[in-house]
Write a protein that holds these residues in place. Structure first.
Motif, PDB file in Angstrom:
ATOM      1  N   LEU A  15      66.163  29.399  37.087  1.00 47.25           N
ATOM      2  CA  LEU A  15      67.089  30.502  36.821  1.00 47.25           C
ATOM      3  C   LEU A  15      68.246  30.031  35.944  1.00 47.25           C
ATOM      4  N   MET A  16      68.755  28.846  36.226  1.00 44.68           N
ATOM      5  CA  MET A  16      69.838  28.290  35.403  1.00 44.68           C
ATOM      6  C   MET A  16      69.410  28.150  33.946  1.00 44.68           C
ATOM      7  N   ALA A  17      68.216  27.607  33.709  1.00 50.08           N
ATOM      8  CA  ALA A  17      67.724  27.409  32.348  1.00 50.08           C
ATOM      9  C   ALA A  17      67.560  28.740  31.627  1.00 50.08           C
ATOM     10  N   LEU A  18      67.070  29.741  32.331  1.00 55.60           N
ATOM     11  CA  LEU A  18      66.888  31.068  31.726  1.00 55.60           C
ATOM     12  C   LEU A  18      68.228  31.659  31.310  1.00 55.60           C
ATOM     13  N   VAL A  19      69.212  31.594  32.186  1.00 55.46           N
ATOM     14  CA  VAL A  19      70.537  32.136  31.870  1.00 55.46           C
ATOM     15  C   VAL A  19      71.150  31.404  30.685  1.00 55.46           C
ATOM     16  N   ALA A  20      71.057  30.059  30.664  1.00 56.33           N
ATOM     17  CA  ALA A  20      71.630  29.286  29.566  1.00 56.33           C
ATOM     18  C   ALA A  20      70.948  29.605  28.241  1.00 56.33           C
ATOM     19  N   ALA A  21      69.616  29.739  28.248  1.00 51.80           N
ATOM     20  CA  ALA A  21      68.877  30.036  27.018  1.00 51.80           C
ATOM     21  C   ALA A  21      69.230  31.414  26.472  1.00 51.80           C
ATOM     22  N   VAL A  22      69.494  32.361  27.357  1.00 56.48           N
ATOM     23  CA  VAL A  22      69.856  33.722  26.919  1.00 56.48           C
ATOM     24  C   VAL A  22      71.279  33.753  26.366  1.00 56.48           C
ATOM     25  N   LEU A  23      72.192  33.035  26.980  1.00 57.20           N
ATOM     26  CA  LEU A  23      73.600  33.111  26.600  1.00 57.20           C
ATOM     27  C   LEU A  23      73.969  32.264  25.384  1.00 57.20           C
ATOM     28  N   VAL A  24      73.251  31.162  25.150  1.00 58.30           N
ATOM     29  CA  VAL A  24      73.672  30.236  24.099  1.00 58.30           C
ATOM     30  C   VAL A  24      73.466  30.838  22.713  1.00 58.30           C
ATOM     31  N   PRO A  25      74.462  30.753  21.833  1.00 60.02           N
ATOM     32  CA  PRO A  25      74.302  31.273  20.466  1.00 60.02           C
ATOM     33  C   PRO A  25      73.490  30.298  19.619  1.00 60.02           C
ATOM     34  N   GLY A  26      73.047  30.731  18.464  1.00 62.27           N
ATOM     35  CA  GLY A  26      72.327  29.861  17.550  1.00 62.27           C
ATOM     36  C   GLY A  26      73.238  28.799  16.964  1.00 62.27           C
ATOM     37  N   THR A  55      85.297  28.448  14.791  1.00 66.35           N
ATOM     38  CA  THR A  55      86.342  27.438  14.901  1.00 66.35           C
ATOM     39  C   THR A  55      86.101  26.619  16.175  1.00 66.35           C
ATOM     40  N   TRP A  56      86.763  25.447  16.255  1.00 68.36           N
ATOM     41  CA  TRP A  56      86.549  24.593  17.424  1.00 68.36           C
ATOM     42  C   TRP A  56      86.882  25.277  18.744  1.00 68.36           C
ATOM     43  N   PRO A  57      88.030  25.969  18.877  1.00 71.73           N
ATOM     44  CA  PRO A  57      88.328  26.608  20.162  1.00 71.73           C
ATOM     45  C   PRO A  57      87.271  27.635  20.569  1.00 71.73           C
ATOM     46  N   LEU A  58      86.741  28.377  19.589  1.00 72.74           N
ATOM     47  CA  LEU A  58      85.743  29.390  19.907  1.00 72.74           C
ATOM     48  C   LEU A  58      84.423  28.732  20.303  1.00 72.74           C
ATOM     49  N   ARG A  59      84.059  27.660  19.609  1.00 72.34           N
ATOM     50  CA  ARG A  59      82.853  26.910  20.007  1.00 72.34           C
ATOM     51  C   ARG A  59      82.971  26.439  21.459  1.00 72.34           C
ATOM     52  N   ALA A  60      84.112  25.810  21.756  1.00 73.95           N
ATOM     53  CA  ALA A  60      84.315  25.266  23.101  1.00 73.95           C
ATOM     54  C   ALA A  60      84.290  26.365  24.149  1.00 73.95           C
ATOM     55  N   LEU A  61      84.909  27.488  23.850  1.00 73.46           N
ATOM     56  CA  LEU A  61      84.938  28.601  24.804  1.00 73.46           C
ATOM     57  C   LEU A  61      83.536  29.129  25.053  1.00 73.46           C
ATOM     58  N   TRP A  62      82.778  29.298  23.991  1.00 72.23           N
ATOM     59  CA  TRP A  62      81.438  29.872  24.130  1.00 72.23           C
ATOM     60  C   TRP A  62      80.517  28.929  24.913  1.00 72.23           C
ATOM     61  N   ILE A  63      80.510  27.666  24.542  1.00 79.72           N
ATOM     62  CA  ILE A  63      79.653  26.711  25.258  1.00 79.72           C
ATOM     63  C   ILE A  63      80.128  26.537  26.697  1.00 79.72           C
ATOM     64  N   GLY A  64      81.433  26.599  26.899  1.00 75.30           N
ATOM     65  CA  GLY A  64      81.958  26.541  28.259  1.00 75.30           C
ATOM     66  C   GLY A  64      81.461  27.696  29.107  1.00 75.30           C
ATOM     67  N   LEU A  65      81.420  28.883  28.516  1.00 70.86           N
ATOM     68  CA  LEU A  65      80.918  30.063  29.237  1.00 70.86           C
ATOM     69  C   LEU A  65      79.420  29.939  29.519  1.00 70.86           C
ATOM     70  N   GLY A 112      78.045  29.892  33.152  1.00 72.04           N
ATOM     71  CA  GLY A 112      77.071  30.899  33.563  1.00 72.04           C
ATOM     72  C   GLY A 112      75.821  30.283  34.158  1.00 72.04           C
ATOM     73  N   GLY A 113      75.312  29.228  33.513  1.00 69.34           N
ATOM     74  CA  GLY A 113      74.143  28.541  34.041  1.00 69.34           C
ATOM     75  C   GLY A 113      74.427  27.875  35.372  1.00 69.34           C
ATOM     76  N   GLY A 114      75.606  27.234  35.470  1.00 74.66           N
ATOM     77  CA  GLY A 114      75.985  26.586  36.722  1.00 74.66           C
ATOM     78  C   GLY A 114      76.149  27.573  37.856  1.00 74.66           C
ATOM     79  N   LEU A 115      76.750  28.721  37.565  1.00 74.15           N
ATOM     80  CA  LEU A 115      76.922  29.749  38.594  1.00 74.15           C
ATOM     81  C   LEU A 115      75.577  30.292  39.044  1.00 74.15           C
ATOM     82  N   ALA A 116      74.667  30.498  38.100  1.00 74.84           N
ATOM     83  CA  ALA A 116      73.330  30.976  38.461  1.00 74.84           C
ATOM     84  C   ALA A 116      72.628  29.977  39.374  1.00 74.84           C
ATOM     85  N   TYR A 117      72.779  28.699  39.079  1.00 79.17           N
ATOM     86  CA  TYR A 117      72.161  27.642  39.908  1.00 79.17           C
ATOM     87  C   TYR A 117      72.755  27.648  41.313  1.00 79.17           C
ATOM     88  N   LEU A 118      74.077  27.731  41.390  1.00 79.30           N
ATOM     89  CA  LEU A 118      74.749  27.708  42.691  1.00 79.30           C
ATOM     90  C   LEU A 118      74.391  28.927  43.526  1.00 79.30           C
TER      91      LEU A 118
END
Length: 539
Positions: free
Chosen positions: A477-488, A496-506, A510-516
């Motif tokens: 489930l974690m892998a599925l959520v991460a694959a759906v959410l991650v941008p190309g 920009t760097w802050p936006l990259r970090a924010l997006w990957i952080g989310l 999201g994947g971690g929350l799905a796993y938990l």
């Protein structure tokens, strides 16, 4: 001095040990701080030196002390020293313990000073040994030699720091040794930002930062040893029974516990023959693969070794078995989702962290391939960390050495099978190195587990079927959520760097929350993860 002093035990034995889960969480938290700073350090280094020839030279010079850090602070020395110290604490007096520490510090420190002096004088030989492929490039080889002379003293400093850390761990002070690596990262960040602009070649500032970090890390731990009245006063005495016992255990442990690190070091040697940038690509990918290994794998291994040694010294065989079973489950709870996440998110994470300044898109793409290859062996790397103490706590150094030799030979053979075709047909020789290392790590882990099962030291406790089912479902489930959410990757590169970090952080959140949530929905509870007792198996 006899192997097992017969004086009355010191008062420290009456102090209760904290729970393994709590201790692991504490070490993990301190290590997480260090690893986060380590990522910041690598981001700064990547922006400063990229994947150039000088960067390759620095990473080779840095790999040597870093290798010894793992060998001593987290590896062979601790595996040999802690069980002997546990025996002295169990059967001897506080004075006998101090006498042992003084002689160990004297022999270890004196030997390291001599080795360091020889290595500094023979720096060209050291550089040629660890990076023979650089010999044909005079500029790169000269830079490597110069930086080896600067960084090699770090080996003596960090090894003595490892001794201090092993003492503190044995007395339940896990946080201080776990926090100590923070100073290495702070030193290198400061060197890159503050000192590098004043050097003709910025990498030399980084080399000086490594040596300064060794001094700071050693000095940091001494006050905490002073509070325990355990600051070693070095005495050279190679005939001491305790020292001889540690040396006898340490010689094979130097190889047996460090096979994974030796394989990674062999990767660096072989990568020196590959195109410029290969050493750097392996370094950046290895750093990310090391994050879960360092934060949790080493944390669990650090706290179980004193417990296993104490159980063995007191002949508590059932507690020994339950502790190993608990450690393997804790490792898998983190290693399986971490490995899958790194495979799915390899390039997006590398783009977010490292693609700035001198490090280009091609470098990130090449590093992502080796990161995925290393990730395939992450579970095995982490299992080795907790299975090996099952042997070393019982002072069995021979079996892991035999297993390590088989894994090392397998790695060499696989290097030839993977590297040559991948280099010739796809120019991805460095990926073959990572794949061979991962495969040999699996062989190592499987053979260690098989040996413990055969000897009856490790037994699968009730509940493993439910545990594995929960783990696989939650990870999927974690892998599925991460694959759906991650941008190309193209989308990330345009941000920009802050936006990259924010997006990957989310994405990671999201994947971690799905796993938990999946684990909780399937019935996993915190009480099931606590330190096991002989009276009840882990659920």
């Amino acid at each position: 001095m006899s192997d097992a002093p017969s004086q009355q035990p010191g008062p420290d034995r009456s102090r209760p040990r904290p729970g393994l889960l709590r201790s692991s969480a504490l070490v993990g938290a301190m290590t997480m701080l260090s690893r986060v700073l380590g990522l910041i350090r690598d981001i700064v280094i990547a922006a400063t030196v990229g994947a150039s020839a000088y960067a390759d030279a620095f990473f080779v010079a840095f790999k040597i002390p870093n290798f010894l850090r793992r060998l001593f602070a987290e590896g062979a020395f601790a595996q040999a020293f802690v069980p002997v110290l546990a025996d002295y604490r169990e059967r001897g007096s506080a004075a006998a313990v101090r006498e042992l520490l003084n002689r160990v510090a004297g022999v270890l420190g004196g030997t390291l000073v001599m080795v360091t002096a020889v290595a500094v004088v023979a720096a060209p030989l050291v550089a040629g040994l660890f990076a023979p492929g650089f010999v044909d490039d005079p500029g790169k080889f000269r830079a490597t030699t110069d930086m080896v002379r600067i960084t090699f003293p770090y080996l003596a400093l960090i090894s003595m720091t490892g001794l201090c850390g092993a003492i503190l761990n044995s007395y339940g002070r896990f946080a201080v040794p776990a926090f100590t690596p923070v100073f290495l990262n702070l030193s290198l960040i400061g060197a890159a930002i503050l000192a590098a602009p004043h050097f003709a070649e910025p990498v030399y500032a980084l080399a000086w930062g490594v040596m300064i970090a060794g001094v700071v890390q050693l000095l940091f731990q001494l006050p905490f040893l002073y509070r325990l009245d355990l600051v070693p006063r070095p005495v050279w005495d190679t005939r001491d029974a305790g020292v001889r016992r540690i040396l006898k255990l340490m010689v094979p442990a130097l190889f047996g516990v460090s096979v994974s690190q030796l394989n990674l070091l062999l990767d660096t040697v072989l990568a020196s023959f590959l195109p410029t940038g290969s050493v750097s690509w392996l370094y950046y990918s290895d750093r990310l693969a090391e994050l879960p290994l360092g934060v949790f794998g080493i944390a669990v291994a650090t706290v179980i070794l004193p417990s296993l040694s104490a159980h063995r010294a007191a002949a508590r065989s059932e507690d020994f078995t339950l502790t190993l079973d608990w450690a393997v489950r804790m490792i898998l709870l983190v290693a399986v989702p971490a490995a899958v996440a790194l495979v799915v998110l390899a390039e997006p994470i590398l783009v977010t962290l490292f693609q700035y300044g001198e490090l280009g898109a091609r470098d990130v793409r090449m590093a992502s391939y080796s990161l995925q290859a290393y990730s395939l062996g992450l579970i095995a790397f982490m299992l080795i960390k907790v299975l090996a103490p099952g042997y070393y706590a019982r002072q069995d150094m021979v079996t892991p050495v035999k297993i390590g030799i088989r894994a090392m030979v397998a790695n060499m053979v696989l290097n030839l099978l993977f590297v040559v075709p991948l280099y010739i047909y796809f120019n991805l020789g460095h990926v073959g190195l990572a794949l061979a290392t991962s495969a040999s790590a699996w062989l190592n882990a499987v053979l260690l587990l098989r040996g413990l099962l055969r000897e009856g030291v490790f037994r699968f406790q009730p509940g493993w079927g439910r545990f594995v089912l929960r783990l696989l479902v939650a990870t999927g489930l974690m892998a599925l959520v991460a694959a759906v959410l991650v941008p190309g990757v193209d989308q990330l590169q345009a941000m920009t760097w802050p936006l990259r970090a924010l997006w990957i952080g989310l994405v990671c959140a999201g994947g971690g929350l799905a796993y938990l949530l999946a684990q909780l929905a399937l019935g996993t509870r915190l009480a099931q993860l606590r330190t096991p007792r002989a009276s009840s198996a882990v659920e």
